[in-house]
Design a protein around this motif. Sequence first.
Motif, PDB file in Angstrom:
ATOM      1  N   GLU A   1      39.869  43.651  42.792  1.00 48.11           N
ATOM      2  CA  GLU A   1      39.525  42.695  41.736  1.00 48.11           C
ATOM      3  C   GLU A   1      39.197  41.324  42.313  1.00 48.11           C
ATOM      4  O   GLU A   1      38.357  40.597  41.775  1.00 48.11           O
ATOM      5  CB  GLU A   1      40.673  42.583  40.735  1.00 48.11           C
ATOM      6  CG  GLU A   1      40.919  43.832  39.903  1.00 48.11           C
ATOM      7  CD  GLU A   1      39.850  44.055  38.857  1.00 48.11           C
ATOM      8  OE1 GLU A   1      39.490  43.088  38.153  1.00 48.11           O
ATOM      9  OE2 GLU A   1      39.356  45.195  38.756  1.00 48.11           O
TER      10      GLU A   1
ATOM     11  N   ASN B   1      44.895  43.120  30.124  1.00 46.60           N
ATOM     12  CA  ASN B   1      43.741  44.018  30.182  1.00 46.60           C
ATOM     13  C   ASN B   1      42.865  43.964  28.938  1.00 46.60           C
ATOM     14  O   ASN B   1      41.816  44.616  28.901  1.00 46.60           O
ATOM     15  CB  ASN B   1      44.212  45.454  30.404  1.00 46.60           C
ATOM     16  CG  ASN B   1      44.774  45.665  31.794  1.00 46.60           C
ATOM     17  OD1 ASN B   1      44.319  45.058  32.756  1.00 46.60           O
ATOM     18  ND2 ASN B   1      45.780  46.515  31.906  1.00 46.60           N
TER      19      ASN B   1
ATOM     20  N   GLU C   1      44.677  37.089  29.032  1.00 47.34           N
ATOM     21  CA  GLU C   1      45.133  37.003  30.411  1.00 47.34           C
ATOM     22  C   GLU C   1      46.258  35.997  30.618  1.00 47.34           C
ATOM     23  O   GLU C   1      47.258  36.295  31.265  1.00 47.34           O
ATOM     24  CB  GLU C   1      43.952  36.664  31.336  1.00 47.34           C
ATOM     25  CG  GLU C   1      42.933  37.769  31.484  1.00 47.34           C
ATOM     26  CD  GLU C   1      41.864  37.748  30.403  1.00 47.34           C
ATOM     27  OE1 GLU C   1      41.984  36.913  29.463  1.00 47.34           O
ATOM     28  OE2 GLU C   1      40.911  38.543  30.488  1.00 47.34           O
TER      29      GLU C   1
ATOM     30  N   ARG D   1      44.133  39.264  36.838  1.00 46.12           N
ATOM     31  CA  ARG D   1      43.250  39.289  35.677  1.00 46.12           C
ATOM     32  C   ARG D   1      42.902  37.880  35.213  1.00 46.12           C
ATOM     33  O   ARG D   1      41.833  37.650  34.629  1.00 46.12           O
ATOM     34  CB  ARG D   1      43.908  40.068  34.539  1.00 46.12           C
ATOM     35  CG  ARG D   1      44.134  41.541  34.833  1.00 46.12           C
ATOM     36  CD  ARG D   1      42.842  42.316  34.952  1.00 46.12           C
ATOM     37  NE  ARG D   1      42.137  42.344  33.678  1.00 46.12           N
ATOM     38  CZ  ARG D   1      40.906  42.800  33.507  1.00 46.12           C
ATOM     39  NH1 ARG D   1      40.220  43.236  34.549  1.00 46.12           N
ATOM     40  NH2 ARG D   1      40.345  42.810  32.323  1.00 46.12           N
TER      41      ARG D   1
END
Length: 415
Positions: A318, A229, A233, A269
């Motif tokens: 996402e 975060n 990543e 992510r």
Amino acid sequence: MSYVRRKHFGAYLARLRREARKSQRQLADQLCALSGLSTLTRNEVSRWERGERVPDGWLLMIAQALGTPAGDLERAASYARGEPLPVEALSPAETLGQLLPPDDLLLPLESGGGQRIAMDSVTSLAGRVHGLRLADDVLAGGDLLAPAFRELSSAVRLYRESSHTEDVGRGLLIQIGELAQISGWIASDAGHHDRAEKAYRLGISAAREAGDRALVGHLAGSLAYQWSNIGREQEGVDLARAALDEAGPDAHPKARALFFDRIAWTHTRARESQPAMRALGEAHEALSVEASSDDAPQWSYWVSDEELSVMDARVYTELRRPLRAVPLLSSALAGYDATHAREVALYRSWLVVALADANEQEQAAQEARRVLAVDVASERTAERSRVMLRHLQTHADAPDVCSLLDEYGTWCSSK
């Protein structure tokens, strides 16, 4: 030779010895029998475990005595000598060591010789740790940061300055690890990422010393989640997978489901959609395995099918799959405990993004206002609000979104 790396090897050797249920004297006696020598003493084993020396020449016999692969010991000893090793050649524990470069907080904790304490001290500490977890359900990081770290400092001091049996010491180390995890989570929520990482590292040290592999995985996975975060990543992906490997296949299904969910998030992510989707499926599969809830770690109390569905929805959002995300988030929010204000705001922020991507801008703007009305001391929630508003800027042609941005647009760049 790096002293810190030797200390890591020593802690690793001590854990292998305890798992083999041998004392330092018993290991020394067995090594004497295997070698035909009578010069090795318990004191020498103690020197190895304190990191004063690496037992070159004894590694094969140590492996035989402890029933561990000789290659693992050889690689750990090479690392202790300062020799670089490729990550793919390492065991899960060694992989964690590579991903988490050594520092003082990872050194084994050493107990002192003060007032003698018993198991009731461990029980009392466990109650306070779980109480802090429950408080985190309804309060935010900024509210809990100071008390959490006071508790953590107090627990470490209790371990170091008291005397106790080996069982009591192990119990204290486990509670220090669990307390470090929730303290790190609280610090991360408050935006204190460096402080959170130090807490996680301290917890990993304590959990390793206690031989609690699932707890090591929980702590490492928590740090992986934070890394993913804050712009790290790929490191997050690697650490989340190492955390699962460290916990091992025998970890409780609720713990394994949590670890797979973190893997899914880190891949998300990193914009790796297929591995993320596979990990979501593995999380649900893990949780479907029948096992007694009484055997589950207390820190996994909140893991459920409903919570896995929330992670599914976050991943779908996402990955820009709003038609999958919206029903899951709407269902979760409809039944979620309203006292968990931070979680409700966070989950609603993902709903806003998913609604906007599904061309439901009016409803997205309505939900966004509900998010922005929540006042909690959580930097994570504040950052999600900024992300949400920045995403809505791409839909500024919708009247309701335009009105919202006129009112809150400055938040997009605030920090």
